[in-house]
Design a protein around this motif. Structure first.
Motif, PDB file in Angstrom:
ATOM      1  N   SER A   1     -17.498  -3.867  11.403  1.00 21.05           N
ATOM      2  CA  SER A   1     -16.248  -3.902  10.642  1.00 21.05           C
ATOM      3  C   SER A   1     -15.325  -5.012  11.148  1.00 21.05           C
ATOM      4  O   SER A   1     -14.732  -5.753  10.349  1.00 21.05           O
ATOM      5  CB  SER A   1     -15.546  -2.544  10.736  1.00 21.05           C
ATOM      6  OG  SER A   1     -14.325  -2.556  10.038  1.00 21.05           O
TER       7      SER A   1
ATOM      8  N   HIS B   1     -14.084  -8.417   8.921  1.00 22.46           N
ATOM      9  CA  HIS B   1     -12.689  -8.780   8.654  1.00 22.46           C
ATOM     10  C   HIS B   1     -12.303 -10.087   9.348  1.00 22.46           C
ATOM     11  O   HIS B   1     -11.432 -10.818   8.856  1.00 22.46           O
ATOM     12  CB  HIS B   1     -11.764  -7.648   9.099  1.00 22.46           C
ATOM     13  CG  HIS B   1     -11.784  -6.468   8.172  1.00 22.46           C
ATOM     14  ND1 HIS B   1     -12.692  -5.440   8.302  1.00 22.46           N
ATOM     15  CD2 HIS B   1     -11.027  -6.172   7.088  1.00 22.46           C
ATOM     16  CE1 HIS B   1     -12.476  -4.544   7.340  1.00 22.46           C
ATOM     17  NE2 HIS B   1     -11.472  -4.963   6.596  1.00 22.46           N
TER      18      HIS B   1
ATOM     19  N   ARG C   1     -13.399 -12.774   6.997  1.00 23.76           N
ATOM     20  CA  ARG C   1     -12.472 -12.904   5.868  1.00 23.76           C
ATOM     21  C   ARG C   1     -11.207 -13.640   6.291  1.00 23.76           C
ATOM     22  O   ARG C   1     -10.677 -14.469   5.532  1.00 23.76           O
ATOM     23  CB  ARG C   1     -12.119 -11.515   5.333  1.00 23.76           C
ATOM     24  CG  ARG C   1     -13.275 -10.796   4.660  1.00 23.76           C
ATOM     25  CD  ARG C   1     -12.875  -9.402   4.235  1.00 23.76           C
ATOM     26  NE  ARG C   1     -13.985  -8.684   3.611  1.00 23.76           N
ATOM     27  CZ  ARG C   1     -13.947  -7.406   3.255  1.00 23.76           C
ATOM     28  NH1 ARG C   1     -12.825  -6.716   3.458  1.00 23.76           N
ATOM     29  NH2 ARG C   1     -14.989  -6.832   2.705  1.00 23.76           N
TER      30      ARG C   1
ATOM     31  N   HIS D   1      -1.976 -12.293   5.040  1.00 18.83           N
ATOM     32  CA  HIS D   1      -2.373 -10.994   4.481  1.00 18.83           C
ATOM     33  C   HIS D   1      -3.647 -10.485   5.156  1.00 18.83           C
ATOM     34  O   HIS D   1      -3.730  -9.309   5.535  1.00 18.83           O
ATOM     35  CB  HIS D   1      -2.583 -11.117   2.974  1.00 18.83           C
ATOM     36  CG  HIS D   1      -3.192  -9.895   2.354  1.00 18.83           C
ATOM     37  ND1 HIS D   1      -2.494  -8.712   2.184  1.00 18.83           N
ATOM     38  CD2 HIS D   1      -4.453  -9.661   1.884  1.00 18.83           C
ATOM     39  CE1 HIS D   1      -3.283  -7.805   1.629  1.00 18.83           C
ATOM     40  NE2 HIS D   1      -4.467  -8.357   1.430  1.00 18.83           N
ATOM     41  N   CYS D   2      -4.633 -11.365   5.323  1.00 23.91           N
ATOM     42  CA  CYS D   2      -5.879 -10.937   5.979  1.00 23.91           C
ATOM     43  C   CYS D   2      -5.640 -10.575   7.437  1.00 23.91           C
ATOM     44  O   CYS D   2      -6.298  -9.674   7.980  1.00 23.91           O
ATOM     45  CB  CYS D   2      -6.927 -12.051   5.872  1.00 23.91           C
ATOM     46  SG  CYS D   2      -7.596 -12.285   4.211  1.00 23.91           S
TER      47      CYS D   2
ATOM     48  N   ASP E   1      -2.900  -9.158   8.554  1.00 22.66           N
ATOM     49  CA  ASP E   1      -2.323  -7.811   8.515  1.00 22.66           C
ATOM     50  C   ASP E   1      -3.403  -6.763   8.278  1.00 22.66           C
ATOM     51  O   ASP E   1      -3.378  -5.683   8.876  1.00 22.66           O
ATOM     52  CB  ASP E   1      -1.272  -7.729   7.411  1.00 22.66           C
ATOM     53  CG  ASP E   1      -0.020  -8.532   7.743  1.00 22.66           C
ATOM     54  OD1 ASP E   1       0.233  -8.760   8.941  1.00 22.66           O
ATOM     55  OD2 ASP E   1       0.696  -8.933   6.802  1.00 22.66           O
ATOM     56  N   VAL E   2      -4.352  -7.081   7.407  1.00 16.77           N
ATOM     57  CA  VAL E   2      -5.447  -6.141   7.143  1.00 16.77           C
ATOM     58  C   VAL E   2      -6.279  -5.922   8.403  1.00 16.77           C
ATOM     59  O   VAL E   2      -6.621  -4.789   8.766  1.00 16.77           O
ATOM     60  CB  VAL E   2      -6.320  -6.664   5.984  1.00 16.77           C
ATOM     61  CG1 VAL E   2      -7.561  -5.794   5.824  1.00 16.77           C
ATOM     62  CG2 VAL E   2      -5.523  -6.679   4.687  1.00 16.77           C
ATOM     63  N   LEU E   3      -6.597  -7.000   9.106  1.00 16.78           N
ATOM     64  CA  LEU E   3      -7.378  -6.883  10.333  1.00 16.78           C
ATOM     65  C   LEU E   3      -6.622  -6.085  11.382  1.00 16.78           C
ATOM     66  O   LEU E   3      -7.215  -5.255  12.087  1.00 16.78           O
ATOM     67  CB  LEU E   3      -7.715  -8.277  10.868  1.00 16.78           C
ATOM     68  CG  LEU E   3      -8.461  -8.340  12.208  1.00 16.78           C
ATOM     69  CD1 LEU E   3      -9.747  -7.530  12.173  1.00 16.78           C
ATOM     70  CD2 LEU E   3      -8.751  -9.779  12.595  1.00 16.78           C
ATOM     71  N   ASN E   4      -5.323  -6.302  11.489  1.00 15.97           N
ATOM     72  CA  ASN E   4      -4.531  -5.544  12.442  1.00 15.97           C
ATOM     73  C   ASN E   4      -4.555  -4.058  12.115  1.00 15.97           C
ATOM     74  O   ASN E   4      -4.677  -3.208  13.012  1.00 15.97           O
ATOM     75  CB  ASN E   4      -3.082  -6.056  12.440  1.00 15.97           C
ATOM     76  CG  ASN E   4      -2.453  -5.996  13.807  1.00 15.97           C
ATOM     77  OD1 ASN E   4      -2.703  -5.083  14.575  1.00 15.97           O
ATOM     78  ND2 ASN E   4      -1.605  -6.964  14.103  1.00 15.97           N
ATOM     79  N   GLY E   5      -4.429  -3.722  10.835  1.00 17.12           N
ATOM     80  CA  GLY E   5      -4.503  -2.321  10.442  1.00 17.12           C
ATOM     81  C   GLY E   5      -5.867  -1.715  10.685  1.00 17.12           C
ATOM     82  O   GLY E   5      -5.987  -0.545  11.076  1.00 17.12           O
ATOM     83  N   VAL E   6      -6.922  -2.493  10.452  1.00 13.03           N
ATOM     84  CA  VAL E   6      -8.276  -1.998  10.702  1.00 13.03           C
ATOM     85  C   VAL E   6      -8.476  -1.709  12.184  1.00 13.03           C
ATOM     86  O   VAL E   6      -9.075  -0.690  12.552  1.00 13.03           O
ATOM     87  CB  VAL E   6      -9.310  -3.033  10.196  1.00 13.03           C
ATOM     88  CG1 VAL E   6     -10.703  -2.704  10.711  1.00 13.03           C
ATOM     89  CG2 VAL E   6      -9.316  -3.066   8.677  1.00 13.03           C
TER      90      VAL E   6
ATOM     91  N   GLU F   1      -6.775   1.558  13.001  1.00 10.56           N
ATOM     92  CA  GLU F   1      -7.511   2.702  12.458  1.00 10.56           C
ATOM     93  C   GLU F   1      -8.786   2.978  13.249  1.00 10.56           C
ATOM     94  O   GLU F   1      -9.132   4.127  13.524  1.00 10.56           O
ATOM     95  CB  GLU F   1      -7.829   2.448  10.985  1.00 10.56           C
ATOM     96  CG  GLU F   1      -8.346   3.659  10.236  1.00 10.56           C
ATOM     97  CD  GLU F   1      -9.852   3.839  10.370  1.00 10.56           C
ATOM     98  OE1 GLU F   1     -10.341   4.973  10.216  1.00 10.56           O
ATOM     99  OE2 GLU F   1     -10.538   2.825  10.619  1.00 10.56           O
TER     100      GLU F   1
END
Length: 389
Positions: free
Chosen positions: A113, A117, A120, A139-140, A142-147, A150
């Motif tokens: 995972s 990311h 990306r 944006h990517c 931020d997505v990686l940070n959230g992943v 999680e």
């Protein structure tokens, strides 16, 4: 054979042998498996459990548990047969070790995972560099940070940036050639404006840094300009040349008098703030690409445990967060301050505790039995403490 493939087979084999092991794997999801056939079979086993399959109430596992699982999984994937299900059973050394096998599957899923990311983010950074934008890369990121947050909660660890003991080796990647000339021109133009109009330093000195320049020589010239500005000394071609010499930039070959002359003789009209934003925009995408490459190199290291991988990846995103903050200040939109998670008065969340305990359940250690014929140990009375009768 690939250890991850063996682990996926083992965890499925343990569930086919002992359906009760599903209650210990609530933290494991079907998409954590790498092979689609394993994803479908694990999802089918969970569905049979949720539908109260008769095998769950019997002491011995009936053959219908295996055949029904294969039939249910075959509705979503091709090529699955009962023969392969029996192969999975034979691949399981101990059915009771299902949580350990599941942990191995989760480790592989975390590495995959993060790698996905990071790729990306790198692609978005290069695309933004070609277009002269930054929104896609941010944006990517931020997505990686959230992943990462999680995944840390699912693994049962606390996400915090930690620098690796040894920096990961990453192959150098050349900047996009389509924009390289334009970026260098913007940097030279900005330095010419600052050398011609020293008061323009006030427009960029608050958020532009020497490391934001793609050309290290340009960054050193900006550092010299910043030093003269900080000391409130006059700025012209002579003082700039003298400052560069004092810093040793002329002796080590970083700069030459011809380069400084070309900058000082350049066109000095223009908006320093606008040109500084162009330099910052290039710095954001370049830093995002470097962070993505570092994170991917970390994820490719199979020796890293998921906890360390997540923390090292968060540390690799730190430079991008710092550049983003200055970019937001440059365009007049300060980035919101990150809100640190407040610790719960009752301890960590139950899901986090459950994930951690499912990975390592301590075994109770029984005291060693006394040897036959040995005399019992004499109990020495404890002397009373001072001040107590």
């Amino acid at each position: 054979m690939n250890p991850l493939l063996r682990a996926e087979q083992a965890v499925l084999g343990s569930l086919l042998l002992d359906p009760g092991q599903l209650s210990h794997l609530d933290w494991l999801a079907p998409d954590h498996f790498y092979r689609p056939v394993h994803q479908a079979l694990y999802a089918a086993l969970r569905k049979l459990r949720d539908d109260d399959h008769p095998a769950l109430a019997e002491k011995t596992v009936p053959l219908s548990w295996v055949t029904d699982a294969v039939d249910e999984a075959s509705l979503h994937v091709r090529g699955l047969t009962a023969v392969y299900a029996h192969t999975l059973v034979s691949a399981c050394p101990r059915a009771a070790h299902a949580p350990v096998y599941g942990r191995m599957v989760l480790e592989g899923a975390i590495h995959r995972s993060i790698t996905r990311h990071a790729i990306r983010l790198h692609q978005a950074a290069r695309a933004d560099a070609l277009r002269g934008e930054v929104e896609g890369a941010l944006h990517c990121a931020d997505v990686l940070n959230g992943v990462l947050s999680e995944l840390a909660q699912r693994w049962g660890s606390e996400p915090r940036p930690v620098a690796p003991a040894t920096p990961p080796a990453t192959a150098p990647v050349a900047p996009p050639l389509v924009r390289a000339d334009q970026v260098a021109e913007d940097e030279r133009f900005l330095l010419a404006v600052l050398a011609e109009r020293p008061k323009a330093m006030e427009e960029v000195v608050g958020w532009l840094r020497p490391d934001d320049f793609a050309d290290p020589a340009h960054g050193q010239v900006y550092r010299c300009l910043g030093a003269l500005h900080h000391r409130c000394e006059p700025i012209d071609r002579i003082t700039l040349l003298w400052e560069a010499q004092r810093r040793g930039l002329m002796g080590d070959g970083t700069l030459s008098s011809d380069q400084l002359a070309a900058i000082c003789d350049g066109v000095g009209s223009g908006s320093a703030e606008w040109l500084g934003e162009q330099v910052m925009r290039s710095s954001v995408t370049r830093t995002a690409a470097n962070s993505a490459r570092t994170v991917r190199a970390l994820a490719d290291n199979e020796a890293l445990s998921p906890g360390r991988l997540i923390n090292h990846a968060l540390h690799a995103l730190g430079p991008l967060d710092e550049v983003r903050t200055r970019w937001q200040a440059a365009i007049g939109r300060p980035a919101p301050a990150p809100t640190a998670p407040t610790p719960s008065p009752n301890g960590p969340p139950p899901t986090q505790v459950h994930a951690a305990l499912s990975r390592s359940t301590p075994r109770s250690v029984s005291p060693p039995p006394a040897r036959l014929g040995s005399a019992p140990a004499r109990v020495v009375p404890r002397p009373p403490s001072r001040g107590h009768g």
